[in-house]
Design an enzyme around this catalytic site. Structure first.
Site, PDB file in Angstrom:
ATOM      1  N   CYS A  19      -2.052   9.236   3.921  1.00 26.21           N
ATOM      2  CA  CYS A  19      -1.999   8.832   2.508  1.00 26.21           C
ATOM      3  C   CYS A  19      -3.266   9.274   1.798  1.00 26.21           C
ATOM      4  CB  CYS A  19      -1.842   7.328   2.421  1.00 26.21           C
ATOM      5  SG  CYS A  19      -3.078   6.450   3.366  1.00 26.21           S
ATOM      6  N   GLU A  76       0.872  -1.193   0.000  1.00 25.92           N
ATOM      7  CA  GLU A  76       0.000   0.000   0.000  1.00 25.92           C
ATOM      8  C   GLU A  76       0.895   1.225   0.000  1.00 25.92           C
ATOM      9  OE1 GLU A  76      -3.088  -0.618  -0.336  1.00 25.92           O
ATOM     10  OE2 GLU A  76      -2.979  -2.741   0.147  1.00 25.92           O
TER      11      GLU A  76
HETATM   12  P1  NAP Z   1       8.545   4.970   4.099  1.00 23.94           P
HETATM   13  O1  NAP Z   1       9.640   5.929   4.212  1.00 23.94           O
HETATM   14  O2  NAP Z   1       8.336   4.273   2.799  1.00 23.94           O
HETATM   15  O3  NAP Z   1       8.764   3.884   5.261  1.00 23.94           O
HETATM   16  C1  NAP Z   1       7.854   2.831   5.472  1.00 23.94           C
HETATM   17  C2  NAP Z   1       8.577   1.692   6.145  1.00 23.94           C
HETATM   18  O4  NAP Z   1       9.519   1.132   5.234  1.00 23.94           O
HETATM   19  C3  NAP Z   1       9.348   2.112   7.380  1.00 23.94           C
HETATM   20  O5  NAP Z   1       9.217   1.126   8.358  1.00 23.94           O
HETATM   21  C4  NAP Z   1      10.775   2.182   6.851  1.00 23.94           C
HETATM   22  O6  NAP Z   1      11.750   2.025   7.831  1.00 23.94           O
HETATM   23  C5  NAP Z   1      10.767   1.009   5.908  1.00 23.94           C
HETATM   24  N1  NAP Z   1      11.868   0.974   4.941  1.00 23.94           N
HETATM   25  C6  NAP Z   1      12.708   1.972   4.575  1.00 23.94           C
HETATM   26  N2  NAP Z   1      13.579   1.503   3.656  1.00 23.94           N
HETATM   27  C7  NAP Z   1      13.290   0.210   3.430  1.00 23.94           C
HETATM   28  C8  NAP Z   1      13.829  -0.808   2.584  1.00 23.94           C
HETATM   29  N3  NAP Z   1      14.852  -0.593   1.764  1.00 23.94           N
HETATM   30  N4  NAP Z   1      13.270  -2.036   2.608  1.00 23.94           N
HETATM   31  C9  NAP Z   1      12.219  -2.294   3.417  1.00 23.94           C
HETATM   32  N5  NAP Z   1      11.684  -1.373   4.246  1.00 23.94           N
HETATM   33  C10 NAP Z   1      12.207  -0.145   4.253  1.00 23.94           C
HETATM   34  O7  NAP Z   1       7.142   5.649   4.461  1.00 23.94           O
HETATM   35  P2  NAP Z   1       6.748   6.488   5.758  1.00 23.94           P
HETATM   36  O8  NAP Z   1       7.400   7.819   5.693  1.00 23.94           O
HETATM   37  O9  NAP Z   1       6.928   5.672   6.974  1.00 23.94           O
HETATM   38  O10 NAP Z   1       5.169   6.665   5.559  1.00 23.94           O
HETATM   39  C11 NAP Z   1       4.609   7.629   4.730  1.00 23.94           C
HETATM   40  C12 NAP Z   1       4.242   7.010   3.376  1.00 23.94           C
HETATM   41  O11 NAP Z   1       3.352   5.933   3.574  1.00 23.94           O
HETATM   42  C13 NAP Z   1       3.474   8.004   2.495  1.00 23.94           C
HETATM   43  O12 NAP Z   1       3.929   7.864   1.180  1.00 23.94           O
HETATM   44  C14 NAP Z   1       2.025   7.547   2.628  1.00 23.94           C
HETATM   45  O13 NAP Z   1       1.209   7.899   1.542  1.00 23.94           O
HETATM   46  C15 NAP Z   1       2.202   6.063   2.734  1.00 23.94           C
HETATM   47  N6  NAP Z   1       1.035   5.431   3.357  1.00 23.94           N
HETATM   48  C16 NAP Z   1       0.188   4.706   2.579  1.00 23.94           C
HETATM   49  C17 NAP Z   1      -0.950   4.135   3.139  1.00 23.94           C
HETATM   50  C18 NAP Z   1      -1.908   3.320   2.310  1.00 23.94           C
HETATM   51  O14 NAP Z   1      -2.735   2.633   2.897  1.00 23.94           O
HETATM   52  N7  NAP Z   1      -1.852   3.378   0.995  1.00 23.94           N
HETATM   53  C19 NAP Z   1      -1.203   4.304   4.502  1.00 23.94           C
HETATM   54  C20 NAP Z   1      -0.301   5.044   5.270  1.00 23.94           C
HETATM   55  C21 NAP Z   1       0.820   5.605   4.695  1.00 23.94           C
HETATM   56  P3  NAP Z   1      12.478   3.318   8.514  1.00 23.94           P
HETATM   57  O15 NAP Z   1      11.483   3.898   9.430  1.00 23.94           O
HETATM   58  O16 NAP Z   1      13.647   2.791   9.200  1.00 23.94           O
HETATM   59  O17 NAP Z   1      12.839   4.236   7.352  1.00 23.94           O
END
Ligand code: NAP
Length: 526
Positions: A333, A299
């Site tokens: 999001c 997602e």
């Molecule tokens: P993010 O930067 O993509 O991080 C999400 C998760 O992925 C974190 O736990 C992060 O760890 C981890 N991660 C980072 N690099 C990775 C890698 N190489 N391999 C695997 N995992 C890795 O997103 P965020 O800033 O936490 O959240 C905001 C984003 O989420 C926005 O784009 C929002 O739209 C989206 N979102 C979507 C939904 C939906 O239902 N569609 C719901 C909520 C949020 P770290 O914390 O250590 O970086």
């Protein structure tokens, strides 16, 4: 017909699913008393060290990070141990081992753990919400409703598993008996974002667990203390060792490792498009020793639009747009980041919008009078400020609020003159920046609404039945709302998730969700 389950125990009976009651309002007498008291109690517990939880045991590491209050960066919420690849491997091994037994635990028994977990969250809702107020800068209502959604996921997936756990009789051809049933896939790596720190983590973990998989959970490093609440809850319900493992750690250190591991069968991810696409690509490779094709439940982000038609109640539309765009600082999001207004009503709408946002107060989320608080961290603050700079070049800033000087605040910003091809109209900003776009007519507004590569949420304010019906078919997003805001989807009644670059369309909280965590089987007996 006999069940295929190896152990048959009493069948859990549950009343029909009903959504948890959402936040009753800051003026509610119980809220007025309970919330400040819970925040004060939580403050007494700040700064503790949180270990990993692997195979039923706490694991302390030398490497830790401090999780801080975004509104008060000197305030340390907790010191969180960090998993490296060694600990991640131990967690995968523990999950793989536990899977041998958990896979054959009956759906009823698995569902019962979730229902008991939901009861714990219900009991501790003010306490758990208060951690979000301090760790993620969530307003009372935003935090409380995140917990309500978590309860809904637990209750709903428990019932879904009871439904799907029943083997189906597929009918007979020349006297054979045909049975159809599901089995879990194996080890699920759950990787979550910080913005719905309990609900999303709880939803993905509980779906995996109830369908018979074992979980290695990596919370976001911006919300690891709230992530630890799942450890407390699953320990309290005595979930068997190794079924749920908690491995906070840097995405850059353990993300690829967890995704690439041959022990991993499922990756349930919610987060940004950049990380999501990377996971999808890496999960498509087949390392030595991997015995199944990895399933990715993914997602991602959005660039959501609200269309304002020329026949609407302006006040209702303005308040819907404000809540969608600036609720929780626009860090959802589902948040509205483009409002596309039909020319005939544009000037009037913008005038009302500006008059309303000028009244909004900005400050720490723990004060209920503040509409908007700090954004999650310094790097988010920098990134959003860069987009505000860009908006000066691409459009014309109509409003840029004052903000407190301490803490990770960014101004509530409204910019007009943005064209569909501009970066402000195409890229997810993830902060309180709203682009107002003037469309010639409704046709152009709909065309612009669909003109990004995302497809998550959208809203339309219109009293024109023909326009609404056209949007039902042609406003192509995962969750579309008519005459209301575009955030706050509810489990079961509004299954949530997008397609195109917003995700793979798996819809959390909906009737298809658990199917992603299982493989169907068919057995024919002559
Ligand atoms: P993010 O930067 O993509 O991080 C999400 C998760 O992925 C974190 O736990 C992060 O760890 C981890 N991660 C980072 N690099 C990775 C890698 N190489 N391999 C695997 N995992 C890795 O997103 P965020 O800033 O936490 O959240 C905001 C984003 O989420 C926005 O784009 C929002 O739209 C989206 N979102 C979507 C939904 C939906 O239902 N569609 C719901 C909520 C949020 P770290 O914390 O250590 O970086």
């Amino acid at each position: 017909m006999n069940s295929t389950r190896s152990k048959t125990i009493r069948k859990l009976e549950l009343a029909a699913f009903r959504n948890e009651k959402v936040f009753p309002g800051c003026d509610d007498p119980e809220v007025k008393e309970s919330f400040p008291r819970a925040v004060a109690q939580v403050r007494q517990e700040l700064g503790k060290t949180y270990p990993l939880f692997i195979g039923g045991k706490e694991v302390f590491t030398d490497d830790t990070i401090d999780s801080i209050n975004p509104a008060e960066p000197d305030e340390v919420i907790g010191r969180v141990c960090q998993s490296g690849t060694k600990e991640a491997e131990e967690a995968l091994t523990a999950a793989e081992k536990a899977f041998q037994t958990w896979r054959d635990t009956s759906p009823s028994e698995r569902a019962e753990y979730l229902v008991r977990a939901a009861a714990i969250v219900r009991k501790r809702i003010y306490e758990f919400s208060s951690w979000q107020v301090l760790e993620e800068g969530k307003q009372w209502a935003q935090a409380y409703n995140d917990l309500c959604e978590g309860i809904d996921f637990l209750e709903y997936y428990a019932r879904e598993m009871l439904r799907l756990g029943e083997p189906q009789d597929m009918g007979s051809y020349s006297g054979e008996i045909n049975q159809y049933f599901y089995q879990p896939k194996g080890v699920a790596v759950v990787i979550s974002p910080w913005n719905f720190p309990f609900a999303i983590s709880c939803g993905m973990c509980s779906a995996a667990i109830v369908s018979g998989n074992c979980v290695v959970f990596k919370p976001s490093n911006q919300s690891p203390v709230v992530g630890h609440q799942l450890v407390e809850i699953f320990r309290e319900v005595s979930l068997p060792e190794g079924v749920f493992n908690y491995t906070p750690g840097r995405g850059s250190v353990i993300g690829d490792f967890l995704v690439d591991s041959p022990k991993t069968s499922i990756i349930a991810f919610t987060g940004s498009m950049e990380v999501g696409l990377r996971i999808i690509e890496r999960a498509g490779r087949t390392p030595q020793g991997q015995s199944s094709v990895k399933k990715v439940i993914c997602e991602m982000g959005g660039k959501n639009a609200t269309i304002i038609d020329d026949d609407i109640d302006i006040d209702k539309a303005v308040s819907g747009v404000i809540y969608s765009a600036f609720g929780y600082q626009g860090q959802k999001c589902s948040a509205c980041s483009r409002v596309i207004v039909v020319d005939a009503i544009y000037d009037k709408f913008v005038e009302h919008l500006l008059a309303s946002v000028r009244k909004l107060k900005i400050g720490p989320a723990e004060e209920p009078g503040n509409y908007m608080g700090a954004v999650i961290d310094e790097s988010a603050q920098k990134k959003i400020l860069q987009y505000i700079e860009l908006s000066r070049k691409e459009g014309n800033i109509l409003y840029c609020s004052e903000v407190p000087s301490k803490g990770f605040y960014v101004p509530l910003t409204i910019v007009e003159g943005i064209r569909p091809e501009n970066r402000l109209a195409q890229e997810e900003v993830f902060g309180p920046v709203l682009a107002v776009m003037r469309a010639r007519n409704f046709e152009q507004a709909l065309e612009w609404a669909n003109s990004t590569r995302f497809a998550l949420t959208g809203a339309v304010f219109s009293l024109n039945r023909e326009h609404l019906e056209r949007c039902r078919r042609q406003f192509r997003v995962g969750n579309l709302y008519f005459n209301r805001n575009c955030v706050g989807a509810m489990v079961q009644i509004q299954p949530f998730g997008g397609f195109k670059m917003s995700g793979v369309g798996t819809k959390a909280g909906g009737p298809d969700y658990l199917l992603h965590f299982m493989d169907p089987r068919s057995v024919t007996e002559n």
